[in-house]
Design a protein around this motif. Structure first.
Motif, PDB file in Angstrom:
ATOM      1  N   ARG A  88       9.157  11.539  -2.526  1.00  0.00           N
ATOM      2  CA  ARG A  88       8.013  10.886  -2.136  1.00  0.00           C
ATOM      3  C   ARG A  88       7.969   9.773  -1.232  1.00  0.00           C
ATOM      4  O   ARG A  88       7.050   9.707  -0.337  1.00  0.00           O
ATOM      5  N   LEU A  89       8.951   9.124  -1.080  1.00  0.00           N
ATOM      6  CA  LEU A  89       8.949   7.836  -0.365  1.00  0.00           C
ATOM      7  C   LEU A  89       9.227   8.343   1.142  1.00  0.00           C
ATOM      8  O   LEU A  89       8.747   7.757   2.315  1.00  0.00           O
ATOM      9  N   VAL A 106       0.933  -1.267   0.009  1.00  0.00           N
ATOM     10  CA  VAL A 106       0.297  -0.069   0.057  1.00  0.00           C
ATOM     11  C   VAL A 106       0.984   1.243   0.012  1.00  0.00           C
ATOM     12  O   VAL A 106       0.707   2.171  -0.901  1.00  0.00           O
ATOM     13  N   TYR A 107       1.922   1.315   0.947  1.00  0.00           N
ATOM     14  CA  TYR A 107       2.675   2.513   1.090  1.00  0.00           C
ATOM     15  C   TYR A 107       3.261   2.930  -0.054  1.00  0.00           C
ATOM     16  O   TYR A 107       3.434   4.130  -0.692  1.00  0.00           O
ATOM     17  N   GLY A 108       3.921   1.839  -0.769  1.00  0.00           N
ATOM     18  CA  GLY A 108       4.534   2.279  -2.207  1.00  0.00           C
ATOM     19  C   GLY A 108       3.880   2.823  -3.093  1.00  0.00           C
ATOM     20  O   GLY A 108       4.033   3.932  -3.645  1.00  0.00           O
ATOM     21  N   PRO A 109       2.738   2.198  -3.510  1.00  0.00           N
ATOM     22  CA  PRO A 109       1.885   2.714  -4.675  1.00  0.00           C
ATOM     23  C   PRO A 109       1.493   4.226  -4.127  1.00  0.00           C
ATOM     24  O   PRO A 109       1.336   5.032  -5.170  1.00  0.00           O
ATOM     25  N   VAL A 110       0.887   4.447  -2.934  1.00  0.00           N
ATOM     26  CA  VAL A 110       0.513   5.650  -2.440  1.00  0.00           C
ATOM     27  C   VAL A 110       1.576   6.656  -2.655  1.00  0.00           C
ATOM     28  O   VAL A 110       1.437   7.681  -3.247  1.00  0.00           O
ATOM     29  N   THR A 111       2.575   6.364  -2.081  1.00  0.00           N
ATOM     30  CA  THR A 111       3.749   7.291  -2.231  1.00  0.00           C
ATOM     31  C   THR A 111       4.509   7.565  -3.742  1.00  0.00           C
ATOM     32  O   THR A 111       4.816   8.906  -3.980  1.00  0.00           O
ATOM     33  N   LEU A 112       4.287   6.667  -4.438  1.00  0.00           N
ATOM     34  CA  LEU A 112       4.811   6.662  -5.753  1.00  0.00           C
ATOM     35  C   LEU A 112       3.830   7.237  -6.911  1.00  0.00           C
ATOM     36  O   LEU A 112       4.342   7.881  -7.629  1.00  0.00           O
ATOM     37  N   LEU A 113       2.676   6.997  -6.675  1.00  0.00           N
ATOM     38  CA  LEU A 113       1.635   7.156  -7.614  1.00  0.00           C
ATOM     39  C   LEU A 113       0.635   8.378  -7.435  1.00  0.00           C
ATOM     40  O   LEU A 113       0.106   8.851  -8.129  1.00  0.00           O
ATOM     41  N   MET A 118       2.219  13.079   0.837  1.00  0.00           N
ATOM     42  CA  MET A 118       1.571  12.354  -0.501  1.00  0.00           C
ATOM     43  C   MET A 118       0.034  11.976  -0.114  1.00  0.00           C
ATOM     44  O   MET A 118      -0.663  11.858  -0.831  1.00  0.00           O
ATOM     45  N   ILE A 119      -0.259  11.373   1.020  1.00  0.00           N
ATOM     46  CA  ILE A 119      -1.665  10.777   1.252  1.00  0.00           C
ATOM     47  C   ILE A 119      -2.554  11.910   1.552  1.00  0.00           C
ATOM     48  O   ILE A 119      -3.343  11.592   0.964  1.00  0.00           O
ATOM     49  N   SER A 120      -1.919  12.953   2.105  1.00  0.00           N
ATOM     50  CA  SER A 120      -3.057  14.187   2.171  1.00  0.00           C
ATOM     51  C   SER A 120      -3.254  14.499   0.703  1.00  0.00           C
ATOM     52  O   SER A 120      -4.266  15.158   0.313  1.00  0.00           O
ATOM     53  N   SER A 121      -2.245  14.730  -0.165  1.00  0.00           N
ATOM     54  CA  SER A 121      -2.688  15.183  -1.451  1.00  0.00           C
ATOM     55  C   SER A 121      -3.363  14.283  -2.000  1.00  0.00           C
ATOM     56  O   SER A 121      -4.365  14.633  -3.083  1.00  0.00           O
ATOM     57  N   LEU A 122      -3.477  12.804  -2.055  1.00  0.00           N
ATOM     58  CA  LEU A 122      -4.352  11.842  -2.557  1.00  0.00           C
ATOM     59  C   LEU A 122      -5.668  11.980  -2.178  1.00  0.00           C
ATOM     60  O   LEU A 122      -6.703  12.268  -2.790  1.00  0.00           O
ATOM     61  N   ILE A 123      -5.809  12.396  -0.715  1.00  0.00           N
ATOM     62  CA  ILE A 123      -7.187  12.612  -0.053  1.00  0.00           C
ATOM     63  C   ILE A 123      -7.833  13.989  -0.723  1.00  0.00           C
ATOM     64  O   ILE A 123      -8.921  13.761  -1.270  1.00  0.00           O
TER      65      ILE A 123
END
Length: 408
Positions: free
Chosen positions: A392-393, A23-30, A399-404
């Motif tokens: 990103r990593l 989960v962590y990898g795709p979230v931070t990278l994508l 990155m999670i805040s941006s995704l939300i």
């Protein structure tokens, strides 16, 4: 086979780590990068501010740019003062709203009554401005408006009020409603002629009345084509067209003991794309000899202040951008905007910025210009690049805040 507790814990921990990495990898990278933080550096060139116009030291005066409700400048008394014939310009606006007449048309006719004729006799005896009428003759609405606007006829002002609204009192009620609807809250109408000291208004309201009159096609046409005669060749002594040699278009020039000399006018300053029409009001001028001197000083200063300046200069910074990973850049104007200082002062600035995370040098990031006027592109003066996988990593929360935020 014997399953040891430690082995179970190891398997669980490994599973959590594997799932976490999945989960962590795709979230931070994508996930999309956070948008850059933006701030407006400046709006318009401060050097382009309009020079203060020369307005009379005495009385009350104001000028507005045509189409604006905010005065460019005021001077003297700010409280309401008696407005003399400005009241007739207001009456013309109120009546034309209630009884429209198209440009070039005469409108309906009205018949001179005993009361109308008596008004003419009374105003004439009082040495107040009056144009002759006779019992039973007919006038068109346009002719009465000509008499009111061009001749400042007091008897025609009362006649027009009674014809349009039934009585002068009913007219003053209608005028109050009209004034409120147009935001002219500093003005109070107690009569149709403006001879009453209780008919008062601010210079700012009066300047706006001048602009409204010239924005009304029929009234502007009447004022632009003064009549040489009315019914039965009755002459109209035009009271407005006195100062054309100064580049001033007169709308209303009047006098009363409570008000002094009052003058409504427009003038155009600048040339070509930088030309600006200004509407003004000079109230409580001490006498007719002072008025042209004050007008000349104003027009001369207004023309000087109309010189074209670069409101927005190509390459000037109007915004600053900073990314969460430290990259910075400026938003610079992609072209010049040239306007007169009068146009700048009336319009104000407008900076619109686009949301973005990365951008190439020269990339479009917004617009800058004059509110309600021309806009030019804002471009990045340097690139804001992707920070890469490492950042990103190392910044999962960003990155999670941006995704939300992107999925809201």
């Amino acid at each position: 086979m014997e399953i040891r507790p430690g082995r179970i814990v190891g398997i669980l921990v490994g599973t959590v780590v594997i799932l976490g990495l999945g989960v962590y990898g795709p979230v931070t990278l994508l996930a999309p990068l956070p948008a850059v933080q933006a701030s407006v550096v400046d709006a318009l060139d401060p050097a382009a501010a309009a020079a203060p116009p020369v307005l009379p030291a005495d009385g009350a005066s104001a000028v507005v740019v045509s189409g604006s409700s905010t005065p460019v400048a005021t001077a003297g008394i700010t409280d309401p003062v008696p407005i003399a014939g400005v009241a007739k310009a207001i009456e013309a606006l109120v009546v034309i709203d209630a009884k429209p007449v198209a440009v070039g048309n005469t409108g309906p006719t009205l018949t001179i009554s005993n009361e109308d004729y008596a008004d003419y006799i009374d105003y004439s005896k009082a040495d107040a401005r009056a144009i002759p009428v006779f019992l039973g003759e007919t006038w068109t609405e346009r002719e009465v408006l000509q008499a009111v606007l061009l001749g400042s006829s007091n008897n025609h002002a009362d006649t027009l009020a009674r014809w349009a609204f039934g009585s002068v009192d009913a007219y003053t009620t209608a005028a109050a409603t009209w004034l409120t609807a147009h935001g002219l809250t500093g003005t109070h109408i107690s009569d149709a002629t403006g001879l009453s000291g209780d008919t008062v208004g601010t210079a700012t309201d009066a300047a706006r009345v001048a602009d409204l009159v010239m924005s009304q096609p029929t009234l502007a046409e009447i004022l632009s084509n003064p009549a040489t005669s009315l019914v039965n060749n009755r002459g109209v002594d035009n009271t407005t067209n006195e100062y054309a040699d100064l580049g001033v278009f007169g709308i209303s020039r009047s006098f009363s003991d409570p008000a002094g000399v009052c003058f409504l006018f427009t003038t155009t300053v600048g040339t070509g794309e930088t030309s600006t029409t200004i509407a003004g009001a000079f109230l409580r001028e001490p006498d007719y000899d002072t008025l042209p001197t004050d007008l000349k000083a104003f027009v001369t200063g207004a023309q000087t202040g109309a010189a074209p300046v670069a409101v927005v200069a190509k390459g000037a910074s109007h915004a600053h951008f900073r990314a969460a990973w430290g990259a910075e850049a400026n938003g610079v104007a992609g072209a010049d905007i040239t306007r007169s200082a009068w146009q700048i002062g009336s319009a104000g600035a407008k900076v619109d910025l686009d949301a973005f995370s990365t951008g190439l040098e020269g990339g479009l990031v917004g617009h800058v210009g004059i509110a309600g006027g021309p806009q030019v592109p804002l471009k990045l003066d340097r690139a804001i690049k992707d920070p890469g996988l490492g950042w990103r990593l190392m910044h999962p929360f960003a990155m999670i805040s941006s995704l939300i935020a992107a999925n809201r």
